[in-house]
Write a protein that holds these residues in place. Structure first.
Motif, short mmCIF file in Angstrom:
data_model
loop_
_atom_site.label_atom_id
_atom_site.label_comp_id
_atom_site.label_asym_id
_atom_site.label_seq_id
_atom_site.Cartn_x
_atom_site.Cartn_y
_atom_site.Cartn_z
N ALA A 71 21.69 35.08 46.26
CA ALA A 71 22.06 33.66 46.30
C ALA A 71 22.83 33.27 45.04
CB ALA A 71 20.80 32.81 46.45
N GLY A 72 22.38 33.74 43.88
CA GLY A 72 23.08 33.42 42.64
C GLY A 72 24.47 34.01 42.61
N ASN A 73 24.61 35.24 43.08
CA ASN A 73 25.91 35.90 43.12
C ASN A 73 26.88 35.14 44.03
OD1 ASN A 73 27.79 38.11 44.49
ND2 ASN A 73 27.26 38.82 42.44
N LEU A 74 26.39 34.73 45.20
CA LEU A 74 27.25 33.99 46.15
C LEU A 74 27.58 32.60 45.61
CD1 LEU A 74 25.65 34.91 49.60
CD2 LEU A 74 27.47 36.07 48.33
N ALA A 75 26.62 31.98 44.94
CA ALA A 75 26.85 30.63 44.42
C ALA A 75 28.01 30.61 43.44
CB ALA A 75 25.58 30.12 43.75
N ASN A 76 28.07 31.58 42.53
CA ASN A 76 29.17 31.62 41.57
C ASN A 76 30.51 31.80 42.27
OD1 ASN A 76 27.72 31.18 39.28
ND2 ASN A 76 28.10 33.18 38.36
N ARG A 77 30.54 32.62 43.31
CA ARG A 77 31.80 32.85 44.02
C ARG A 77 32.21 31.63 44.86
NH1 ARG A 77 30.11 37.08 42.02
NH2 ARG A 77 31.29 39.01 41.82
N ILE A 78 31.22 30.89 45.32
CA ILE A 78 31.53 29.66 46.07
C ILE A 78 32.02 28.56 45.12
CG2 ILE A 78 30.49 27.80 47.41
CD1 ILE A 78 28.66 29.92 48.68
N PHE A 79 31.35 28.41 43.97
CA PHE A 79 31.67 27.32 43.05
C PHE A 79 32.95 27.56 42.25
CE2 PHE A 79 26.84 26.50 42.76
CZ PHE A 79 26.89 25.81 43.97
N GLU A 95 24.45 32.16 38.57
CA GLU A 95 23.96 33.52 38.78
C GLU A 95 23.10 34.01 37.64
OE1 GLU A 95 25.59 38.04 39.77
OE2 GLU A 95 27.00 36.45 39.24
N VAL A 96 23.53 33.78 36.39
CA VAL A 96 22.80 34.32 35.26
C VAL A 96 21.42 33.66 35.14
CG1 VAL A 96 23.69 32.71 33.52
CG2 VAL A 96 22.98 35.00 32.85
N HIS A 97 21.34 32.36 35.43
CA HIS A 97 20.05 31.68 35.33
C HIS A 97 19.09 32.16 36.42
CE1 HIS A 97 22.04 29.36 32.35
NE2 HIS A 97 22.77 28.64 33.21
N ILE A 98 19.60 32.33 37.62
CA ILE A 98 18.75 32.82 38.72
C ILE A 98 18.33 34.26 38.45
CG2 ILE A 98 18.73 33.46 41.15
CD1 ILE A 98 20.35 30.99 41.75
N ARG A 99 19.25 35.06 37.95
CA ARG A 99 18.95 36.47 37.69
C ARG A 99 17.86 36.62 36.63
NH1 ARG A 99 22.18 41.29 37.87
NH2 ARG A 99 23.97 40.01 38.49
N LEU A 100 18.00 35.87 35.53
CA LEU A 100 17.11 36.08 34.39
C LEU A 100 15.88 35.19 34.38
CD1 LEU A 100 19.79 36.50 31.56
CD2 LEU A 100 18.73 38.25 33.00
N VAL A 136 18.07 45.40 30.79
CA VAL A 136 16.65 45.14 31.05
C VAL A 136 16.45 44.83 32.52
CG1 VAL A 136 14.76 43.51 30.65
CG2 VAL A 136 16.07 44.41 28.71
N PHE A 137 17.32 43.98 33.07
CA PHE A 137 17.18 43.62 34.48
C PHE A 137 17.41 44.82 35.38
CE2 PHE A 137 18.87 42.26 38.55
CZ PHE A 137 17.91 41.32 38.95
N GLN A 138 18.46 45.59 35.12
CA GLN A 138 18.75 46.74 35.96
C GLN A 138 17.66 47.81 35.86
OE1 GLN A 138 22.67 48.22 35.06
NE2 GLN A 138 23.69 46.60 36.19
N PHE A 139 17.08 47.97 34.68
CA PHE A 139 16.01 48.94 34.53
C PHE A 139 14.80 48.56 35.39
CE2 PHE A 139 11.96 49.91 32.39
CZ PHE A 139 11.98 51.29 32.49
N LEU A 140 14.40 47.28 35.33
CA LEU A 140 13.26 46.83 36.14
C LEU A 140 13.57 46.98 37.63
CD1 LEU A 140 12.18 43.64 34.17
CD2 LEU A 140 10.97 45.83 34.31
#
Length: 357
Positions: A222-230, A47-52, A160-164
Protein backbone atom coordinates in the motif's frame (compact mmCIF):
# COMPACT_ATOMS: atom_id res chain seq x y z
CA UNK A 1 5.17 -9.36 31.50
CA UNK A 2 7.52 -12.29 30.94
CA UNK A 3 10.99 -11.96 29.42
CA UNK A 4 10.12 -12.90 25.78
CA UNK A 5 7.23 -10.42 25.78
CA UNK A 6 9.41 -7.67 27.29
CA UNK A 7 12.17 -8.27 24.73
CA UNK A 8 9.71 -8.17 21.84
CA UNK A 9 8.07 -4.96 23.08
CA UNK A 10 11.51 -3.44 23.52
CA UNK A 11 12.51 -4.37 19.97
CA UNK A 12 9.23 -3.01 18.59
CA UNK A 13 9.88 0.31 20.36
CA UNK A 14 13.64 0.60 19.77
CA UNK A 15 14.03 -0.56 16.17
CA UNK A 16 11.75 2.12 14.59
CA UNK A 17 13.64 4.75 16.59
CA UNK A 18 16.91 3.46 15.13
CA UNK A 19 15.72 3.36 11.52
CA UNK A 20 13.21 6.25 11.40
CA UNK A 21 14.14 8.96 13.90
CA UNK A 22 17.59 9.74 12.38
CA UNK A 23 15.87 10.20 9.01
CA UNK A 24 13.56 12.79 10.55
CA UNK A 25 16.47 14.70 12.09
CA UNK A 26 18.77 14.53 9.07
CA UNK A 27 16.00 15.50 6.62
CA UNK A 28 15.20 18.51 8.80
CA UNK A 29 18.84 19.59 8.83
CA UNK A 30 19.02 19.28 5.03
CA UNK A 31 15.78 21.23 4.53
CA UNK A 32 13.88 18.28 3.06
CA UNK A 33 11.44 17.76 5.90
CA UNK A 34 8.30 19.29 4.41
CA UNK A 35 9.38 21.14 1.31
CA UNK A 36 12.59 22.45 -0.19
CA UNK A 37 13.83 21.61 -3.65
CA UNK A 38 12.61 18.00 -3.78
CA UNK A 39 9.35 16.65 -5.13
CA UNK A 40 8.94 14.17 -2.25
CA UNK A 41 9.85 15.62 1.16
CA UNK A 42 10.35 13.28 4.11
CA UNK A 43 7.11 13.92 6.00
CA UNK A 44 5.06 13.38 2.82
CA UNK A 45 6.80 10.13 1.84
CA UNK A 46 3.99 7.72 2.66
CA UNK A 47 5.97 4.62 1.78
CA UNK A 48 8.85 5.20 4.19
CA UNK A 49 6.55 5.87 7.15
CA UNK A 50 4.43 2.78 6.47
CA UNK A 51 7.52 0.65 5.89
CA UNK A 52 9.34 1.70 9.06
CA UNK A 53 6.52 2.57 11.46
CA UNK A 54 3.88 0.00 10.47
CA UNK A 55 5.34 -2.93 8.53
CA UNK A 56 8.58 -3.15 10.54
CA UNK A 57 6.87 -3.41 13.98
CA UNK A 58 4.46 -5.98 12.52
CA UNK A 59 7.38 -8.12 11.33
CA UNK A 60 8.94 -7.99 14.79
CA UNK A 61 5.67 -8.64 16.65
CA UNK A 62 4.83 -11.54 14.33
CA UNK A 63 7.83 -13.45 15.71
CA UNK A 64 6.20 -13.69 19.14
CA UNK A 65 2.79 -14.58 17.68
CA UNK A 66 4.20 -17.39 15.54
CA UNK A 67 6.39 -18.69 18.36
CA UNK A 68 3.36 -18.95 20.67
CA UNK A 69 1.15 -20.59 18.05
CA UNK A 70 3.58 -23.08 16.53
CA UNK A 71 4.81 -24.86 19.64
CA UNK A 72 1.31 -26.10 20.64
CA UNK A 73 0.66 -27.04 16.99
CA UNK A 74 3.70 -29.30 16.89
CA UNK A 75 2.53 -30.87 20.16
CA UNK A 76 -0.86 -31.59 18.55
CA UNK A 77 0.72 -34.23 16.32
CA UNK A 78 1.47 -36.18 19.50
CA UNK A 79 -1.70 -35.40 21.43
CA UNK A 80 -3.86 -36.58 18.53
CA UNK A 81 -1.80 -39.76 18.15
CA UNK A 82 -1.00 -39.00 14.53
CA UNK A 83 2.61 -40.14 14.84
CA UNK A 84 3.12 -43.94 15.04
CA UNK A 85 5.41 -45.19 17.79
CA UNK A 86 7.98 -46.49 15.33
CA UNK A 87 8.24 -43.03 13.69
CA UNK A 88 8.64 -41.04 16.91
CA UNK A 89 12.40 -40.78 16.47
CA UNK A 90 12.02 -39.30 12.97
CA UNK A 91 9.44 -36.81 14.24
CA UNK A 92 11.64 -35.58 17.07
CA UNK A 93 14.62 -35.39 14.68
CA UNK A 94 12.56 -33.11 12.41
CA UNK A 95 11.80 -30.82 15.37
CA UNK A 96 15.47 -30.65 16.39
CA UNK A 97 16.56 -29.96 12.82
CA UNK A 98 14.09 -27.09 12.53
CA UNK A 99 15.31 -25.62 15.83
CA UNK A 100 18.94 -25.76 14.70
CA UNK A 101 18.16 -23.98 11.45
CA UNK A 102 16.09 -21.31 13.21
CA UNK A 103 18.97 -20.55 15.60
CA UNK A 104 21.72 -20.75 12.97
CA UNK A 105 24.17 -17.84 13.18
CA UNK A 106 25.66 -18.71 9.79
CA UNK A 107 22.24 -18.38 8.13
CA UNK A 108 21.78 -14.89 9.57
CA UNK A 109 25.26 -13.83 8.46
CA UNK A 110 24.48 -14.99 4.92
CA UNK A 111 21.20 -13.05 5.02
CA UNK A 112 23.05 -9.88 6.02
CA UNK A 113 25.55 -10.40 3.19
CA UNK A 114 22.70 -10.86 0.71
CA UNK A 115 20.96 -7.70 1.95
CA UNK A 116 24.01 -5.50 1.38
CA UNK A 117 25.20 -7.29 -1.73
CA UNK A 118 21.88 -7.53 -3.55
CA UNK A 119 19.01 -6.02 -1.58
CA UNK A 120 20.43 -2.51 -1.23
CA UNK A 121 22.87 -2.24 -4.13
CA UNK A 122 20.60 -3.71 -6.80
CA UNK A 123 16.99 -4.09 -5.72
CA UNK A 124 16.48 -0.86 -3.81
CA UNK A 125 18.72 1.47 -5.84
CA UNK A 126 17.52 0.30 -9.28
CA UNK A 127 13.98 -1.05 -8.82
CA UNK A 128 12.37 0.32 -5.64
CA UNK A 129 13.54 3.93 -5.34
CA UNK A 130 11.27 6.60 -6.87
CA UNK A 131 12.45 7.99 -10.19
CA UNK A 132 12.18 11.61 -9.05
CA UNK A 133 13.88 14.02 -6.65
CA UNK A 134 13.24 12.85 -3.10
CA UNK A 135 14.51 13.61 0.39
CA UNK A 136 16.87 10.62 0.14
CA UNK A 137 18.17 10.84 -3.45
CA UNK A 138 18.33 13.11 -6.47
CA UNK A 139 18.50 11.65 -10.00
CA UNK A 140 21.58 12.61 -12.01
CA UNK A 141 23.35 11.54 -15.20
CA UNK A 142 25.65 9.21 -13.29
CA UNK A 143 22.84 7.70 -11.20
CA UNK A 144 20.97 8.78 -8.09
CA UNK A 145 22.93 10.89 -5.61
CA UNK A 146 22.10 10.07 -2.00
CA UNK A 147 21.59 12.80 0.55
CA UNK A 148 22.96 12.42 4.11
CA UNK A 149 19.55 11.17 5.22
CA UNK A 150 19.54 8.91 2.18
CA UNK A 151 22.80 7.32 3.26
CA UNK A 152 21.30 6.40 6.63
CA UNK A 153 18.18 5.20 4.86
CA UNK A 154 20.09 3.12 2.32
CA UNK A 155 22.73 1.63 4.60
CA UNK A 156 20.88 1.31 7.93
CA UNK A 157 17.09 1.57 7.62
CA UNK A 158 16.59 -0.41 4.41
CA UNK A 159 19.05 -3.19 5.39
CA UNK A 160 17.39 -3.64 8.81
CA UNK A 161 13.99 -3.93 7.17
CA UNK A 162 15.18 -6.25 4.41
CA UNK A 163 17.01 -8.46 6.90
CA UNK A 164 13.89 -8.92 9.03
CA UNK A 165 11.84 -9.62 5.92
CA UNK A 166 14.32 -12.15 4.53
CA UNK A 167 14.61 -13.83 7.91
CA UNK A 168 10.86 -14.31 7.82
CA UNK A 169 11.08 -16.01 4.44
CA UNK A 170 13.86 -18.20 5.80
CA UNK A 171 11.65 -19.19 8.73
CA UNK A 172 8.79 -19.95 6.38
CA UNK A 173 11.21 -22.23 4.54
CA UNK A 174 12.06 -23.95 7.84
CA UNK A 175 8.34 -24.44 8.57
CA UNK A 176 7.71 -25.83 5.09
CA UNK A 177 10.70 -28.16 5.43
CA UNK A 178 9.45 -29.42 8.80
CA UNK A 179 5.98 -30.11 7.40
CA UNK A 180 7.49 -31.95 4.44
CA UNK A 181 9.55 -34.15 6.76
CA UNK A 182 6.46 -34.93 8.85
CA UNK A 183 4.47 -35.72 5.71
CA UNK A 184 7.03 -38.45 4.89
CA UNK A 185 5.79 -40.26 8.02
CA UNK A 186 2.72 -42.45 7.53
CA UNK A 187 0.31 -40.56 9.79
CA UNK A 188 -2.49 -42.31 11.66
CA UNK A 189 -5.33 -40.37 10.03
CA UNK A 190 -8.94 -41.16 10.92
CA UNK A 191 -11.30 -40.57 7.96
CA UNK A 192 -14.37 -40.12 10.19
CA UNK A 193 -12.76 -37.42 12.34
CA UNK A 194 -15.22 -34.50 12.76
CA UNK A 195 -12.68 -31.94 11.50
CA UNK A 196 -13.07 -33.51 8.03
CA UNK A 197 -9.31 -33.63 7.66
CA UNK A 198 -8.58 -36.99 9.23
CA UNK A 199 -7.57 -35.36 12.52
CA UNK A 200 -5.12 -32.92 10.92
CA UNK A 201 -7.58 -30.04 10.85
CA UNK A 202 -5.63 -28.24 13.59
CA UNK A 203 -3.09 -27.34 10.90
CA UNK A 204 -5.66 -24.95 9.44
CA UNK A 205 -5.29 -22.73 12.50
CA UNK A 206 -1.55 -22.36 11.96
CA UNK A 207 -2.14 -20.01 9.04
CA UNK A 208 -3.73 -17.42 11.36
CA UNK A 209 -0.38 -17.10 13.14
CA UNK A 210 0.96 -15.47 9.96
CA UNK A 211 -1.68 -12.71 9.91
CA UNK A 212 0.78 -10.01 11.18
CA UNK A 213 3.20 -11.05 8.42
CA UNK A 214 0.50 -10.74 5.76
CA UNK A 215 -0.60 -7.38 7.14
CA UNK A 216 3.00 -6.18 6.97
CA UNK A 217 3.21 -7.17 3.30
CA UNK A 218 -0.14 -5.53 2.58
CA UNK A 219 0.98 -2.32 4.29
CA UNK A 220 4.29 -2.39 2.41
CA UNK A 221 2.50 -2.73 -0.93
CA UNK A 222 0.00 0.00 0.00
CA UNK A 223 2.81 2.42 0.83
CA UNK A 224 4.63 1.64 -2.41
CA UNK A 225 1.47 2.21 -4.47
CA UNK A 226 0.57 5.36 -2.55
CA UNK A 227 3.84 7.07 -3.50
CA UNK A 228 3.35 6.18 -7.16
CA UNK A 229 -0.23 7.44 -7.10
CA UNK A 230 0.61 10.70 -5.30
CA UNK A 231 3.88 11.61 -7.03
CA UNK A 232 4.05 9.77 -10.36
CA UNK A 233 0.47 10.29 -11.54
CA UNK A 234 -0.56 6.63 -11.42
CA UNK A 235 -4.03 5.35 -10.51
CA UNK A 236 -4.97 2.44 -8.25
CA UNK A 237 -6.55 0.34 -11.07
CA UNK A 238 -3.19 0.43 -12.86
CA UNK A 239 -1.85 -1.93 -10.22
CA UNK A 240 -4.61 -4.56 -10.13
CA UNK A 241 -2.30 -7.19 -11.62
CA UNK A 242 0.46 -6.42 -9.11
CA UNK A 243 -2.03 -6.57 -6.23
CA UNK A 244 -3.42 -9.91 -7.43
CA UNK A 245 0.09 -11.34 -7.84
CA UNK A 246 1.14 -10.26 -4.34
CA UNK A 247 -2.00 -11.67 -2.69
CA UNK A 248 -1.70 -14.94 -4.62
CA UNK A 249 1.99 -15.23 -3.78
CA UNK A 250 1.40 -14.69 -0.05
CA UNK A 251 -1.44 -17.24 0.01
CA UNK A 252 0.84 -19.76 -1.68
CA UNK A 253 3.64 -19.04 0.78
CA UNK A 254 1.40 -19.52 3.83
CA UNK A 255 -0.95 -22.27 2.63
CA UNK A 256 1.30 -24.06 0.13
CA UNK A 257 3.38 -25.95 2.70
CA UNK A 258 0.23 -27.62 4.04
CA UNK A 259 -0.39 -29.26 0.67
CA UNK A 260 2.34 -31.81 1.42
CA UNK A 261 -0.33 -33.71 3.40
CA UNK A 262 -2.71 -33.93 0.43
CA UNK A 263 -1.54 -37.39 -0.78
CA UNK A 264 -2.07 -38.91 2.66
CA UNK A 265 -5.44 -37.22 3.11
CA UNK A 266 -6.59 -38.43 -0.32
CA UNK A 267 -5.45 -41.96 0.49
CA UNK A 268 -7.20 -41.88 3.87
CA UNK A 269 -10.41 -40.73 2.23
CA UNK A 270 -10.31 -43.52 -0.36
CA UNK A 271 -9.65 -46.16 2.29
CA UNK A 272 -12.26 -44.64 4.60
CA UNK A 273 -14.99 -44.68 1.97
CA UNK A 274 -14.24 -48.30 1.19
CA UNK A 275 -14.01 -49.50 4.80
CA UNK A 276 -16.92 -47.49 6.17
CA UNK A 277 -18.97 -48.48 3.13
CA UNK A 278 -18.33 -52.13 3.93
CA UNK A 279 -19.22 -51.56 7.58
CA UNK A 280 -22.43 -49.77 6.57
CA UNK A 281 -23.35 -52.61 4.24
CA UNK A 282 -23.01 -55.18 7.05
CA UNK A 283 -24.97 -53.06 9.49
CA UNK A 284 -27.88 -52.17 7.23
CA UNK A 285 -28.27 -55.81 6.15
CA UNK A 286 -28.46 -56.88 9.78
CA UNK A 287 -30.84 -53.99 10.51
CA UNK A 288 -33.01 -54.94 7.53
CA UNK A 289 -33.08 -58.59 8.56
CA UNK A 290 -33.96 -57.76 12.14
CA UNK A 291 -36.60 -55.08 11.76
CA UNK A 292 -38.01 -55.59 8.27
CA UNK A 293 -37.74 -59.37 7.75
CA UNK A 294 -39.04 -60.52 11.11
CA UNK A 295 -35.73 -61.18 12.84
CA UNK A 296 -36.42 -59.07 15.93
CA UNK A 297 -37.67 -60.79 19.13
CA UNK A 298 -41.41 -60.37 19.66
CA UNK A 299 -40.94 -58.63 23.00
CA UNK A 300 -38.34 -56.03 21.73
CA UNK A 301 -40.04 -52.68 20.95
CA UNK A 302 -38.99 -50.68 17.89
CA UNK A 303 -39.70 -47.34 19.55
CA UNK A 304 -36.68 -46.33 21.60
CA UNK A 305 -34.44 -48.99 20.12
CA UNK A 306 -30.72 -48.13 20.08
CA UNK A 307 -30.54 -49.68 16.60
CA UNK A 308 -32.20 -46.60 15.09
CA UNK A 309 -29.74 -44.22 16.72
CA UNK A 310 -26.82 -46.41 15.68
CA UNK A 311 -28.04 -46.36 12.08
CA UNK A 312 -28.23 -42.55 12.19
CA UNK A 313 -24.76 -42.31 13.74
CA UNK A 314 -23.35 -44.57 11.05
CA UNK A 315 -24.94 -42.37 8.39
CA UNK A 316 -23.33 -39.29 9.95
CA UNK A 317 -19.93 -41.00 9.94
CA UNK A 318 -20.33 -41.90 6.27
CA UNK A 319 -21.19 -38.27 5.49
CA UNK A 320 -18.07 -37.05 7.32
CA UNK A 321 -15.92 -39.48 5.31
CA UNK A 322 -17.62 -38.45 2.06
CA UNK A 323 -16.97 -34.74 2.71
CA UNK A 324 -13.42 -35.21 3.99
CA UNK A 325 -11.07 -32.59 2.51
CA UNK A 326 -7.88 -33.26 0.60
CA UNK A 327 -6.21 -30.24 2.24
CA UNK A 328 -5.95 -29.40 5.97
CA UNK A 329 -7.39 -25.89 5.58
CA UNK A 330 -10.74 -24.39 4.60
CA UNK A 331 -12.02 -21.88 2.06
CA UNK A 332 -12.83 -19.63 5.00
CA UNK A 333 -9.11 -19.47 5.86
CA UNK A 334 -8.24 -18.51 2.28
CA UNK A 335 -10.80 -15.69 2.21
CA UNK A 336 -9.75 -14.35 5.62
CA UNK A 337 -6.06 -14.32 4.76
CA UNK A 338 -6.74 -12.55 1.46
CA UNK A 339 -8.88 -9.96 3.26
CA UNK A 340 -6.16 -9.33 5.85
CA UNK A 341 -3.59 -8.78 3.10
CA UNK A 342 -5.84 -6.37 1.20
CA UNK A 343 -7.03 -4.42 4.26
CA UNK A 344 -4.09 -1.94 4.33
CA UNK A 345 -4.91 -0.98 0.73
CA UNK A 346 -8.51 0.03 1.45
CA UNK A 347 -7.57 3.69 2.19
CA UNK A 348 -6.17 3.95 -1.34
CA UNK A 349 -9.74 3.68 -2.62
CA UNK A 350 -10.09 7.31 -1.51
CA UNK A 351 -7.74 8.23 -4.37
CA UNK A 352 -10.47 7.06 -6.78
CA UNK A 353 -13.46 8.80 -5.19
CA UNK A 354 -14.16 11.61 -2.74
CA UNK A 355 -14.49 10.70 0.95
CA UNK A 356 -18.17 11.75 0.90
CA UNK A 357 -18.96 9.10 -1.68
Amino acid sequence: MNLPNALTVGRIAFTPLLVWLPLLVLSGLEGHLLGGSVAVPFLLDVEVHIRLLVALPLLIGAELVVHRRMRPVVQQFLERNLIPEDAMTRFRAAIESASRLRNSVLAEVLLIAFVYGVGVTILWRHFMALDTATWYATPSAGGSKLSIAGMWFGYVSIPVFQFLLLRWYFRLFIWARFLWQVSRIELRLVPSHPDRAGGSGFLSFTVYAFIPLLMAHGALLAGNLANRIFYLGAALPDFKVEIAVVVSFLLCVVLGPLLVFTPQLAQAKRVGRREYGTLAERYVRDFDGKWLRGGAPADEPLVGSADIQSLADLGNSLEVVRTMRFVPFTWEAIVQLAAVTLAPMVPLLLTMMPLEE
